[in-house]
Design a protein around this motif. Structure first.
Motif, PDB file in Angstrom:
ATOM      1  N   SER A 148       0.823  -1.213   0.000  1.00  0.00           N
ATOM      2  CA  SER A 148       0.000   0.000   0.000  1.00  0.00           C
ATOM      3  C   SER A 148       0.852   1.256   0.000  1.00  0.00           C
ATOM      4  O   SER A 148       0.491   2.270  -0.596  1.00  0.00           O
ATOM      5  CB  SER A 148      -0.923   0.001   1.218  1.00  0.00           C
ATOM      6  OG  SER A 148      -1.805  -1.101   1.185  1.00  0.00           O
ATOM      7  N   SER A 149       1.989   1.194   0.661  1.00  0.00           N
ATOM      8  CA  SER A 149       2.848   2.382   0.748  1.00  0.00           C
ATOM      9  C   SER A 149       3.705   2.577  -0.493  1.00  0.00           C
ATOM     10  O   SER A 149       4.315   3.629  -0.666  1.00  0.00           O
ATOM     11  CB  SER A 149       3.759   2.281   1.976  1.00  0.00           C
ATOM     12  OG  SER A 149       4.717   1.239   1.809  1.00  0.00           O
ATOM     13  N   LEU A 150       3.752   1.575  -1.375  1.00  0.00           N
ATOM     14  CA  LEU A 150       4.590   1.643  -2.572  1.00  0.00           C
ATOM     15  C   LEU A 150       3.745   1.583  -3.846  1.00  0.00           C
ATOM     16  O   LEU A 150       4.157   1.014  -4.855  1.00  0.00           O
ATOM     17  CB  LEU A 150       5.605   0.489  -2.572  1.00  0.00           C
ATOM     18  CG  LEU A 150       6.619   0.484  -1.432  1.00  0.00           C
ATOM     19  CD1 LEU A 150       7.453  -0.790  -1.475  1.00  0.00           C
ATOM     20  CD2 LEU A 150       7.526   1.714  -1.503  1.00  0.00           C
ATOM     21  N   GLY A 151       2.571   2.194  -3.786  1.00  0.00           N
ATOM     22  CA  GLY A 151       1.677   2.134  -4.928  1.00  0.00           C
ATOM     23  C   GLY A 151       2.282   2.692  -6.202  1.00  0.00           C
ATOM     24  O   GLY A 151       1.991   2.221  -7.306  1.00  0.00           O
ATOM     25  N   ASN A 152       3.162   3.690  -6.057  1.00  0.00           N
ATOM     26  CA  ASN A 152       3.780   4.285  -7.246  1.00  0.00           C
ATOM     27  C   ASN A 152       4.682   3.282  -7.973  1.00  0.00           C
ATOM     28  O   ASN A 152       4.835   3.339  -9.193  1.00  0.00           O
ATOM     29  CB  ASN A 152       4.568   5.538  -6.875  1.00  0.00           C
ATOM     30  CG  ASN A 152       5.647   5.262  -5.852  1.00  0.00           C
ATOM     31  OD1 ASN A 152       5.354   4.875  -4.720  1.00  0.00           O
ATOM     32  ND2 ASN A 152       6.899   5.460  -6.218  1.00  0.00           N
ATOM     33  N   TRP A 153       5.292   2.349  -7.224  1.00  0.00           N
ATOM     34  CA  TRP A 153       6.124   1.320  -7.866  1.00  0.00           C
ATOM     35  C   TRP A 153       5.292   0.509  -8.860  1.00  0.00           C
ATOM     36  O   TRP A 153       5.690   0.282  -9.996  1.00  0.00           O
ATOM     37  CB  TRP A 153       6.682   0.366  -6.812  1.00  0.00           C
ATOM     38  CG  TRP A 153       7.849   0.874  -6.042  1.00  0.00           C
ATOM     39  CD1 TRP A 153       8.162   2.174  -5.772  1.00  0.00           C
ATOM     40  CD2 TRP A 153       8.859   0.075  -5.435  1.00  0.00           C
ATOM     41  NE1 TRP A 153       9.300   2.234  -5.015  1.00  0.00           N
ATOM     42  CE2 TRP A 153       9.742   0.967  -4.792  1.00  0.00           C
ATOM     43  CE3 TRP A 153       9.084  -1.294  -5.353  1.00  0.00           C
ATOM     44  CZ2 TRP A 153      10.857   0.524  -4.082  1.00  0.00           C
ATOM     45  CZ3 TRP A 153      10.190  -1.749  -4.645  1.00  0.00           C
ATOM     46  CH2 TRP A 153      11.069  -0.840  -4.025  1.00  0.00           C
ATOM     47  N   LEU A 179       5.859  13.786  -2.910  1.00  0.00           N
ATOM     48  CA  LEU A 179       6.803  14.571  -2.117  1.00  0.00           C
ATOM     49  C   LEU A 179       6.258  14.853  -0.724  1.00  0.00           C
ATOM     50  O   LEU A 179       6.990  14.760   0.273  1.00  0.00           O
ATOM     51  CB  LEU A 179       7.133  15.878  -2.835  1.00  0.00           C
ATOM     52  CG  LEU A 179       7.975  15.752  -4.103  1.00  0.00           C
ATOM     53  CD1 LEU A 179       8.135  17.101  -4.786  1.00  0.00           C
ATOM     54  CD2 LEU A 179       9.345  15.156  -3.788  1.00  0.00           C
ATOM     55  N   HIS A 180       4.986  15.181  -0.616  1.00  0.00           N
ATOM     56  CA  HIS A 180       4.404  15.480   0.691  1.00  0.00           C
ATOM     57  C   HIS A 180       4.274  14.224   1.549  1.00  0.00           C
ATOM     58  O   HIS A 180       4.559  14.257   2.753  1.00  0.00           O
ATOM     59  CB  HIS A 180       3.043  16.150   0.518  1.00  0.00           C
ATOM     60  CG  HIS A 180       3.122  17.629   0.367  1.00  0.00           C
ATOM     61  ND1 HIS A 180       3.404  18.482   1.409  1.00  0.00           N
ATOM     62  CD2 HIS A 180       2.982  18.423  -0.720  1.00  0.00           C
ATOM     63  CE1 HIS A 180       3.415  19.729   0.987  1.00  0.00           C
ATOM     64  NE2 HIS A 180       3.166  19.721  -0.317  1.00  0.00           N
ATOM     65  N   SER A 181       3.851  13.116   0.963  1.00  0.00           N
ATOM     66  CA  SER A 181       3.654  11.905   1.751  1.00  0.00           C
ATOM     67  C   SER A 181       4.977  11.333   2.232  1.00  0.00           C
ATOM     68  O   SER A 181       5.080  10.839   3.358  1.00  0.00           O
ATOM     69  CB  SER A 181       2.881  10.866   0.937  1.00  0.00           C
ATOM     70  OG  SER A 181       3.598  10.494  -0.230  1.00  0.00           O
ATOM     71  N   TRP A 182       6.007  11.373   1.391  1.00  0.00           N
ATOM     72  CA  TRP A 182       7.309  10.832   1.777  1.00  0.00           C
ATOM     73  C   TRP A 182       8.033  11.708   2.781  1.00  0.00           C
ATOM     74  O   TRP A 182       8.857  11.226   3.546  1.00  0.00           O
ATOM     75  CB  TRP A 182       8.186  10.652   0.537  1.00  0.00           C
ATOM     76  CG  TRP A 182       7.771   9.497  -0.317  1.00  0.00           C
ATOM     77  CD1 TRP A 182       6.733   8.640  -0.112  1.00  0.00           C
ATOM     78  CD2 TRP A 182       8.398   9.079  -1.541  1.00  0.00           C
ATOM     79  NE1 TRP A 182       6.658   7.725  -1.126  1.00  0.00           N
ATOM     80  CE2 TRP A 182       7.661   7.960  -2.008  1.00  0.00           C
ATOM     81  CE3 TRP A 182       9.481   9.542  -2.267  1.00  0.00           C
ATOM     82  CZ2 TRP A 182       8.002   7.298  -3.190  1.00  0.00           C
ATOM     83  CZ3 TRP A 182       9.817   8.880  -3.439  1.00  0.00           C
ATOM     84  CH2 TRP A 182       9.085   7.773  -3.893  1.00  0.00           C
ATOM     85  N   SER A 183       7.757  13.007   2.771  1.00  0.00           N
ATOM     86  CA  SER A 183       8.515  13.921   3.635  1.00  0.00           C
ATOM     87  C   SER A 183       7.736  14.372   4.861  1.00  0.00           C
ATOM     88  O   SER A 183       8.228  15.185   5.637  1.00  0.00           O
ATOM     89  CB  SER A 183       8.922  15.165   2.835  1.00  0.00           C
ATOM     90  OG  SER A 183       7.778  15.937   2.525  1.00  0.00           O
TER      91      SER A 183
END
Length: 234
Positions: A148-153, A179-183
């Motif tokens: 779920s946290s790597l949906g962009n992959w 950018l907002h979710s990762w930071s």
């Protein structure tokens, strides 16, 4: 006293036979090539630059295919492999007059740095590689929470032209979300409230949209399932 860069360094351009490389340069001393990660541009280094520019000449390019660095040669996926990026960046440094240099890469930039060291060891004096996630090993340990946290992959691993078509319609929203979710909401606090502009606009180039689903893993399915992919990990 806290060191802060108060304005963005000038963006310059180097023209190569196969690419146009956008970059900024600051500092003095031994050349240090800084390679950013996904989904950033060279702006990612601007908070760190003030701590290094007293000792190093900082050369901060957009990776080929990212930001304003455009791969102009025609061709397929091989234009965006880490090997070709490394080759282009060595040519870029040589055109600036630096045949030997130090190197630091983050995330995607670290993978390019690793390839550059393998193919051009005599060019690199020292290297630092930061935050590389081993794609295939992560996939082997996959659970629902991690997936779920790597949906962009998984989106960018789909066959072309699905990822490019979807991203072309919503590239700014997609980039801002990542950018907002990762930071934790701090990604845009680079210099000032308006300093995110070079990062956001950088994804508009068609080369970036093409690169996102080809160079991220050069196909997740290859890395996870193929015999060649498994052998390459051993």
């Amino acid at each position: 006293m806290q060191k802060v860069m108060t304005e963005l360094p000038e963006t310059r351009y180097i023209e190569l036979p196969e690419a146009s490389i956008a970059y900024s340069i600051s500092g003095k001393g031994w050349p240090l090539l800084l390679l950013h990660g996904f989904p950033e541009t060279h702006v990612a280094w601007f908070q760190i630059a003030p701590f290094l520019e007293d000792r190093f000449m900082l050369i901060m390019p957009d990776l080929p295919g990212y930001g304003d660095s455009i791969v102009t040669a025609s061709g397929g996926d091989d234009r965006y492999t880490k090997r070709n990026m490394a080759r282009l960046l060595v040519a870029f440094m040589e055109k600036l007059g630096y045949r030997q240099f130090s190197l630091a890469g983050h995330d995607r930039g670290a993978r390019v740095a690793f390839r550059l060291c393998l193919d051009f060891p005599h060019h690199v004096q020292k290297v630092a590689m930061l935050d590389i996630i081993p794609t295939a090993d992560i996939a082997d340990r996959l659970n629902f929470k991690l997936a779920s946290s790597l949906g962009n992959w998984w989106l960018m691993g789909q066959p072309s032209p699905l990822p490019e078509t979807l991203l072309a319609a919503s590239h700014e929203f997609y980039l801002e979300h990542i950018l907002h979710s990762w930071s934790g909401g701090k990604a845009f606090l680079i210099l000032s409230p308006g300093a995110n502009t070079p990062v956001v606009l950088g994804i508009r180039h068609q080369g970036v949209l093409f690169l996102l689903n080809t160079a991220w893993a050069i196909r997740l399915t290859w890395k996870m399932n193929s015999k060649a992919g498994r052998k390459a990990r051993k």
